[in-house]
Design a protein around this motif. Structure first.
Motif, PDB file in Angstrom:
ATOM      1  N   UNK A   1      11.770  -4.961  -4.224  1.00  0.00           N
ATOM      2  CA  UNK A   1      10.920  -5.847  -3.806  1.00  0.00           C
ATOM      3  C   UNK A   1       9.426  -5.429  -4.382  1.00  0.00           C
ATOM      4  N   UNK A   2       9.101  -4.059  -4.119  1.00  0.00           N
ATOM      5  CA  UNK A   2       7.733  -3.921  -4.051  1.00  0.00           C
ATOM      6  C   UNK A   2       7.442  -2.740  -4.971  1.00  0.00           C
ATOM      7  N   UNK A   3       8.517  -2.000  -5.155  1.00  0.00           N
ATOM      8  CA  UNK A   3       8.297  -0.752  -6.072  1.00  0.00           C
ATOM      9  C   UNK A   3       8.281   0.612  -5.347  1.00  0.00           C
ATOM     10  N   UNK A   4       8.356   1.838  -6.011  1.00  0.00           N
ATOM     11  CA  UNK A   4       8.397   3.028  -5.234  1.00  0.00           C
ATOM     12  C   UNK A   4       6.930   3.540  -4.717  1.00  0.00           C
ATOM     13  N   UNK A   5       5.918   2.978  -5.041  1.00  0.00           N
ATOM     14  CA  UNK A   5       4.680   3.132  -4.437  1.00  0.00           C
ATOM     15  C   UNK A   5       4.683   2.792  -2.848  1.00  0.00           C
ATOM     16  N   UNK A   6       5.138   1.370  -2.815  1.00  0.00           N
ATOM     17  CA  UNK A   6       5.145   0.938  -1.454  1.00  0.00           C
ATOM     18  C   UNK A   6       6.196   1.610  -0.555  1.00  0.00           C
TER      19      UNK A   6
ATOM     20  N   UNK B   1       7.125   4.754  -0.700  1.00  0.00           N
ATOM     21  CA  UNK B   1       6.287   5.865  -0.045  1.00  0.00           C
ATOM     22  C   UNK B   1       5.163   5.710   1.034  1.00  0.00           C
ATOM     23  N   UNK B   2       4.522   4.527   0.569  1.00  0.00           N
ATOM     24  CA  UNK B   2       3.599   4.280   1.765  1.00  0.00           C
ATOM     25  C   UNK B   2       4.240   3.967   3.134  1.00  0.00           C
TER      26      UNK B   2
ATOM     27  N   UNK C   1       7.324   4.939   4.247  1.00  0.00           N
ATOM     28  CA  UNK C   1       8.062   6.098   4.898  1.00  0.00           C
ATOM     29  C   UNK C   1       6.645   6.793   5.409  1.00  0.00           C
ATOM     30  N   UNK C   2       5.549   6.865   4.677  1.00  0.00           N
ATOM     31  CA  UNK C   2       4.640   7.799   5.528  1.00  0.00           C
ATOM     32  C   UNK C   2       4.172   7.034   6.733  1.00  0.00           C
ATOM     33  N   UNK C   3       4.042   5.852   6.683  1.00  0.00           N
ATOM     34  CA  UNK C   3       3.545   5.130   7.909  1.00  0.00           C
ATOM     35  C   UNK C   3       4.709   5.187   8.971  1.00  0.00           C
ATOM     36  N   UNK C   4       5.949   5.042   8.619  1.00  0.00           N
ATOM     37  CA  UNK C   4       7.076   5.071   9.809  1.00  0.00           C
ATOM     38  C   UNK C   4       7.211   6.298  10.275  1.00  0.00           C
ATOM     39  N   UNK C   5       6.601   7.522   9.487  1.00  0.00           N
ATOM     40  CA  UNK C   5       6.860   8.831   9.811  1.00  0.00           C
ATOM     41  C   UNK C   5       5.644   9.403  10.948  1.00  0.00           C
TER      42      UNK C   5
ATOM     43  N   UNK D   1       2.332  -3.722   3.047  1.00  0.00           N
ATOM     44  CA  UNK D   1       3.353  -3.400   3.845  1.00  0.00           C
ATOM     45  C   UNK D   1       4.069  -4.668   4.604  1.00  0.00           C
ATOM     46  N   UNK D   2       3.254  -5.159   5.353  1.00  0.00           N
ATOM     47  CA  UNK D   2       3.837  -6.257   6.036  1.00  0.00           C
ATOM     48  C   UNK D   2       4.558  -7.232   5.232  1.00  0.00           C
ATOM     49  N   UNK D   3       3.993  -7.645   4.084  1.00  0.00           N
ATOM     50  CA  UNK D   3       4.610  -8.706   3.153  1.00  0.00           C
ATOM     51  C   UNK D   3       5.851  -8.067   2.433  1.00  0.00           C
ATOM     52  N   UNK D   4       5.553  -6.919   2.142  1.00  0.00           N
ATOM     53  CA  UNK D   4       6.994  -6.278   1.306  1.00  0.00           C
ATOM     54  C   UNK D   4       7.911  -6.268   2.225  1.00  0.00           C
ATOM     55  N   UNK D   5       7.850  -5.619   3.514  1.00  0.00           N
ATOM     56  CA  UNK D   5       8.902  -5.196   4.363  1.00  0.00           C
ATOM     57  C   UNK D   5       9.680  -6.638   4.651  1.00  0.00           C
TER      58      UNK D   5
END
Length: 484
Positions: A41-46, A48-49, A51-55, A126-130
């Motif tokens: 949906x949003x690519x590898x950069x999102x 990574x973002x 995963x960082x937020x979730x961790x 993040x909100x829209x991609x998730x």
């Protein structure tokens, strides 16, 4: 994988002459599979973002005194079942499907778990991609089981435009039939916002979308009507004021869904949404119905006292008979009142000190919004009560005895609760016992058989077919739904 021995819930289902519809079950999205959808949906950069937020382990990393200094509220922990079979059931669509009979459930409206945490994320990317990734994933993975399970779409609502875009995509492209929104957005107060300031240092307010909102959400409500979907609200209020315990998840958790729903329902009524869009139906999930019994009673009580006509007749300051009031002051107050008579009349209102009756009245009439019920065109308290009851539905969990309040014929608030298993979350320790637990309302004499039928069958049918008569077409409950 049905149990070799019929469960108590299956036994309850066997004695019923109607289906059981679960209005709010949950599954636990497997993160590694979800990340594939998010990447697409949003690519590898999102990714990574995300995963960082979730961790983020900030709360755990800080020493106790710093948690207290920052007032960081306790994050959710151990929120999922540790029963091994139930954990697998919540994570694997096929197993969930095969165990429905064990649960005593004919059809399930299934909600996200991952989306609950991210539908309100302040980071738009993040909100829209998730939301988009969850919707694609759930549509794909539950498609083989559509005759017994339908997943709800995750619809972010930070702006009407993003809400319209995702709801339209989910319904028209993915074929989803239910819209799940967060029922509020925490926004920075414009007067105190600072560019680049950390979120924890910005004063925020709660925008309940339908009343004094930063945006006009009418285009979104209109789109929901066009898409023929019920609006189901599934967000809580942990971390807001009054729910910021640094140590206790329980303190923050108790009542937080109910509080968020109370604010949203009140906004929908006072903001006039339910009158401008009378065809829409709204469901408030996971907060029970006790708060709604209280709210409808309060709304009627305030309508009887605070609508414009009532206030003009009952509380307008200039309704006071100055001559008679002066006589009573003199007769019963004596010299101490008599000596300050003029001053008393110059500050007659405690709520607005140092204003006369004339000043207080004139000042109120100058205001653009004078009538709190100006957007609620009802002719009586009973009409308001009926309006509330017809448009709102309330997700009630199996172990909640307050559900019986909704069926109280003496309380003037017969409302529409919908059975909500909440399987997949920590409060359900055995998925196979949920329906049996709900049946205890009948066994204990709190509600009757007809009430139970409304609770587990007729009310969820009414919610989802009000705009979409074909909602259950092609499902195992199609024929039974035709009788409602």
């Amino acid at each position: 994988m049905a149990s070799s021995k019929a469960s108590k819930s299956a036994a309850v289902r066997a004695r019923l002459d109607h289906p059981v519809i679960d209005g709010d079950g949950h599954w636990l999205e497997p993160i590694p599979i979800f990340l594939d959808y998010l990447r697409d949906v949003a690519g590898a950069t999102v990714v990574d973002k995300f995963v960082k937020r979730a961790k983020d382990t900030t709360w755990y990393d800080l020493p106790p005194e710093e948690r207290m200094r920052r007032r960081l509220h306790r994050p959710t922990w151990w929120g999922e079942p540790a029963n091994t079979l139930d954990r697998a059931t919540a994570m694997v669509p096929r197993l969930f499907y095969e165990r429905l009979d064990d649960f005593g459930i004919d059809f399930c409206v299934l909600y996200t778990s991952l989306g609950l945490f991210f539908v309100s994320n302040p980071d738009e990317e993040i909100r829209r991609a998730v939301s988009r990734a969850v919707n694609r994933m759930n549509a794909d993975m539950f498609k083989p089981y559509a005759h017994r399970i339908t997943p709800a779409a995750v619809v972010p609502v930070h702006t009407p435009d993003e809400a319209i875009e995702e709801a339209t995509y989910a319904v028209r492209e993915l074929g989803l039939k239910v819209a799940m929104i967060a029922n509020h957005v925490r926004r920075p107060v414009p007067a105190f916002a600072r560019e680049g300031a950390p979120p924890t240092e910005v004063r925020t307010y709660v925008d309940s979308l339908a009343f004094e909102s930063a945006y006009d959400y009418d285009p979104f409500w209109r789109r929901c009507a066009d898409l023929k979907v019920a609006v189901t609200a599934h967000s809580g209020s942990m971390g807001t004021h009054w729910r910021e315990s640094v140590w206790s998840f329980t303190y923050n958790h108790i009542g937080h869904f109910a509080n968020a729903s109370h604010a949203f329902a009140k906004a929908l009524i006072l903001g006039g949404v339910t009158h401008r869009f009378p065809q829409l139906r709204f469901a408030f999930l996971e907060g029970g119905v006790g708060w709604a019994c209280n709210l409808v009673t309060d709304l009627v009580g305030h309508w009887e006292r605070r609508r414009r006509a009532a206030m003009e007749a009952q509380t307008r300051p200039t309704n006071l008979d100055r001559g008679e009031l002066e006589r009573l002051f003199r007769e019963y107050g004596g010299r101490v009142y008599e000596d300050k008579m003029d001053e008393l009349f110059r500050c007659i209102n405690l709520a607005e000190p140092f204003t006369s009756a004339e000043e207080a009245t004139e000042r109120a009439y100058r205001q653009e919004r004078f009538d709190d019920f100006g957007a609620v065109p009802v002719g009586s308290g009973d009409e308001l009560r009926r309006h509330f009851a017809e448009r709102f539905f309330f997700g009630c969990e199996a172990d909640d005895p307050m559900t019986a309040w909704a069926f109280d014929r003496h309380g003037h608030h017969r409302l529409r609760p919908i059975f909500s298993s909440d399987v997949g979350h920590f409060d359900v320790t055995d998925m196979s016992e949920v329906l049996e637990e709900a049946w205890e309302l009948v066994e204990h004499g709190l509600i009757g058989d007809g009430d139970f039928r409304d609770f587990v069958f007729a009310n969820p049918v009414r919610l989802h077919t009000a705009l979409n008569p074909n909602f259950f077409k092609g499902t195992v409950v199609e024929d039974a739904v035709a009788t409602v």
